[in-house]
Design a protein around this motif. Structure first.
Motif, PDB file in Angstrom:
ATOM      1  N   ARG A 134      -1.049   6.087  -0.112  1.00 31.09           N
ATOM      2  CA  ARG A 134       0.407   5.946   0.040  1.00 31.09           C
ATOM      3  C   ARG A 134       1.068   5.724  -1.307  1.00 31.09           C
ATOM      4  O   ARG A 134       2.160   6.223  -1.563  1.00 31.09           O
ATOM      5  N   ASP A 135       0.401   4.976  -2.195  1.00 25.39           N
ATOM      6  CA  ASP A 135       0.951   4.741  -3.538  1.00 25.39           C
ATOM      7  C   ASP A 135       1.119   6.042  -4.310  1.00 25.39           C
ATOM      8  O   ASP A 135       1.998   6.167  -5.150  1.00 25.39           O
TER       9      ASP A 135
ATOM     10  N   ARG B  38      -8.212   0.037   4.655  1.00 20.15           N
ATOM     11  CA  ARG B  38      -6.800  -0.242   4.339  1.00 20.15           C
ATOM     12  C   ARG B  38      -6.510  -0.022   2.858  1.00 20.15           C
ATOM     13  O   ARG B  38      -5.453   0.495   2.495  1.00 20.15           O
TER      14      ARG B  38
ATOM     15  N   SER C 149       0.691   2.971   8.548  1.00 21.85           N
ATOM     16  CA  SER C 149      -0.059   1.748   8.854  1.00 21.85           C
ATOM     17  C   SER C 149      -0.498   1.702  10.307  1.00 21.85           C
ATOM     18  O   SER C 149      -1.605   1.246  10.613  1.00 21.85           O
TER      19      SER C 149
ATOM     20  N   ALA D 158      -3.822   2.560   1.375  1.00 23.63           N
ATOM     21  CA  ALA D 158      -2.734   2.084   0.509  1.00 23.63           C
ATOM     22  C   ALA D 158      -2.712   2.855  -0.809  1.00 23.63           C
ATOM     23  O   ALA D 158      -1.636   3.200  -1.304  1.00 23.63           O
TER      24      ALA D 158
END
Length: 112
Positions: A98-99, A91, A70, A95
């Motif tokens: 990252r998921d 963002r 982040s 995300a």
């Protein structure tokens, strides 16, 4: 080059709402490359402004890192002067990466 110097030289521009929406790019690497190029920055200049390495910027743009930390995303947003819509897109792409558990560089299994 510091962000203030880049802004003073006209190298960093405030993003326009929806400016990147016309391309349909939704992956982090594609968005970052598009926003960086629109700002008139090289990978080296963006790395200098954000305190990242050139390899770090390149790894994101070349999809080797799909979900950076982040803090990294915040520095990229700040350096590129993105609009609210562009911030949400960047963002969201980070995300999603990252998921998928893709924060670390992907290695080519053929290279060992």
């Amino acid at each position: 080059m510091l962000r203030g110097e880049a802004i003073a030289s006209g190298r960093v521009h405030r993003g326009r709402i929806g400016a990147a929406a016309s391309t349909g790019v939704d992956d982090l690497g594609g968005l970052l490359a598009e926003f960086r190029q629109r700002a008139g920055l090289t990978q080296q200049e963006l790395a200098d402004i954000t305190g990242m390495s050139v390899a770090g910027v390149r790894d994101i743009e070349q999809h080797r890192v799909l979900g950076p930390r982040s803090d990294t995303v915040r520095r990229l947003i700040w350096a590129l002067g993105l609009s609210d819509v562009e911030v949400q897109r960047l963002r969201g792409a980070a995300a999603r990466g990252r998921d998928l558990g893709a924060g670390r560089p992907r290695r080519d299994p053929a290279r060992g």
